[in-house]
Enzyme design. Structure first.
Site, mmCIF file in Angstrom:
data_model
loop_
_atom_site.group_PDB
_atom_site.id
_atom_site.type_symbol
_atom_site.label_atom_id
_atom_site.label_comp_id
_atom_site.label_asym_id
_atom_site.label_seq_id
_atom_site.Cartn_x
_atom_site.Cartn_y
_atom_site.Cartn_z
ATOM 1 N N ARG A 1 -7.913 -12.075 -18.848
ATOM 2 C CA ARG A 1 -8.417 -11.724 -17.432
ATOM 3 C C ARG A 1 -9.228 -10.439 -17.430
ATOM 4 N NH1 ARG A 1 -3.484 -14.756 -16.115
ATOM 5 N NH2 ARG A 1 -4.136 -16.725 -14.858
ATOM 6 N N HIS B 1 -3.702 -12.101 -28.928
ATOM 7 C CA HIS B 1 -3.264 -13.276 -29.593
ATOM 8 C C HIS B 1 -3.440 -13.372 -31.154
ATOM 9 C CE1 HIS B 1 -5.026 -14.559 -25.702
ATOM 10 N NE2 HIS B 1 -3.942 -15.305 -25.447
ATOM 11 N N LYS C 1 3.493 -8.836 -23.258
ATOM 12 C CA LYS C 1 2.843 -8.557 -22.087
ATOM 13 C C LYS C 1 3.385 -9.330 -20.835
ATOM 14 C CE LYS C 1 -1.565 -8.447 -19.934
ATOM 15 N NZ LYS C 1 -1.757 -9.890 -19.690
ATOM 16 N N GLU D 1 -7.358 -9.585 -29.414
ATOM 17 C CA GLU D 1 -6.626 -9.421 -30.255
ATOM 18 C C GLU D 1 -5.127 -9.469 -30.108
ATOM 19 O OE1 GLU D 1 -7.813 -5.323 -31.471
ATOM 20 O OE2 GLU D 1 -10.095 -5.890 -30.811
#
Lengths: 284, 284
Positions: free
Chosen positions: A188, A37, A150, A35
């Site tokens: 990740r 991206h 982020k 989400e």
């Protein structure tokens, strides 16, 4: 939506878009789209005629002992996510397409901006990022390119590159997208065991605590960093790489008393998975 | 013709050219323009709607003991030469304009292509060239960029950079322009004393001799290199840096027996002035 898997076809597409006066938004990704991206793609779709999402696990930004081989590759699902978010083109080249020669041309931002934070333990990481983003900029000729906050250090490094090399690209930096429980979305996160995923909540909790301290008037940089560090250390599964604060823009050393805008960033391992998260503190 | 001395003004000019669908030819120079540069400008003028000549003595391509400070600076005369050859814009920025930050972003082509020939004695030279050309490409967004074959290694390095980073620029490599007596035109020829200038004729003579040997069937690379070396050594004022042969394109090591296209390149000092020259040998 067009799935384009080679450079020559992409060049043709971009040439046609440009000839027709279309504005182009680029969302560079390594796939395994989530989400976070999707929020970038939606922003690109809202601001540009054409949205290109690149999906490329870039080998040159991984160190020799990092997770290049293991990194999740989910192109089919990525295409669905991209299309649903408004992408017009997914560009998913092969390694040899973007790295045609054995002897590389590197684009490298030097100075502390690439040496602090993640740069300390990942010395070749940002050189790989700036090199591949230069290639993608030249291939897609975007008016705007979208990156998530982020990867805060990455956004600072790329802005420096754009400024130094005079790329005619507007960098659009979008907010962190989180799970309902606060965990920052990351490709990740799939590596985490259920216990590790639960333990990792300490990251967003500790950053929220830092924000609260700041809101209540705390301006001593060391005290805030220390409070976050102690809170993360209280979680037994955590293994801190760094908890640090730097001035924005440019990641300069922070003063004892915080003024203006600062980045509070952390990298913490849970098992073998290294997560990053951050918050920006700013006097309004 | 417009003389533009700052980045913001150039960006506006280029944006207007692009909006009006004009093709742009870029001729990057360090000024001290001579007939070699004029031939590049004329070629750009013939092939593009707009010709931009950059005049910038690029500090990052000079080593600490090289001639950065002494390099001839003749902007007024350069503007006349550029205008007479068909330039529409001369872009002459200051050092701080092109290098806004102390911590640099570098563009560097690695591998033997930047380590042989001039790269051996000028280890940072090509990194400076590729960095400044990237800046100029992004600022002027040229369809074509013009370089002289005299800097043969530079043209190979730049083509590698364009290929690796996917610059949408067609490199146009133009022939060496020589004085009537054979001396290759160079901004550095002004450093030569009358005796040195006369002695330097051995360079073009020796390359002509190599061409003659090749035309008469000699294909042994070592023999041709040796003949040129001996001929230059016969001139007492000469001090050879290198006389070498490499395959084109890419400057790969040459075989014992020449096939295809090779570059025979030399660098020779006369007094404190280092001159370069070359010839391409090719079976037709």
């Amino acid at each position: 939506m067009i799935l384009c898997q080679n450079v020559a076809e992409l060049k043709n597409l971009v040439a046609t878009f440009k000839q027709n006066g279309k504005s182009i938004g680029l969302v560079p990704t390594m796939g395994a789209l989530h989400e976070g991206h999707a929020s970038l793609i939606k922003a690109a779709h809202a601001e540009n005629d054409i949205t290109i999402v690149s999906v490329f696990v870039n080998p040159t930004q991984f160190g020799p002992n990092e997770d290049y081989a293991a990194y999740p590759r989910t192109l089919e699902k990525d295409c669905t996510v991209a299309e649903n978010a408004g992408a017009d083109v997914v560009f998913a080249p092969k390694k040899e397409d973007l790295y045609p020669n054995k002897d590389m041309t590197w684009v490298e931002v030097t100075g502390d901006i690439t040496k602090v934070l993640c740069g300390r333990t990942r010395p070749i990481h940002f050189r790989g990022v700036t090199t591949v983003i230069t290639k993608l900029f030249n291939l897609t000729m975007p008016n705007r390119a979208y990156f998530g906050l982020k990867d805060a250090q990455q956004t600072q490094v790329l802005q420096r590159m754009v400024d130094d090399l005079f790329f005619n690209v507007n960098l659009r930096i979008m907010p962190i997208v989180r799970e309902a429980d606060g965990l920052a979305k990351s490709s990740r996160n799939v590596y985490l065991s259920p216990e590790e995923k639960k333990a990792a909540l300490i990251l967003s909790k500790s950053l929220k605590h830092a924000q609260d301290l700041f809101l209540h008037g705390e301006r001593n940089s060391a005290k805030i960093v220390d409070a976050v560090t102690q809170m993360i250390k209280s979680e037994p599964l955590s293994d801190i790489d760094y908890v640090e604060m730097y001035k924005l823009p440019g990641l300069l050393p922070v003063d004892e008393v915080i003024s203006g805008k600062v980045l509070l960033a952390l990298a913490v391992k849970f098992g073998t998975t290294r997560l990053i998260d951050n918050v920006i503190l700013e006097d309004k």
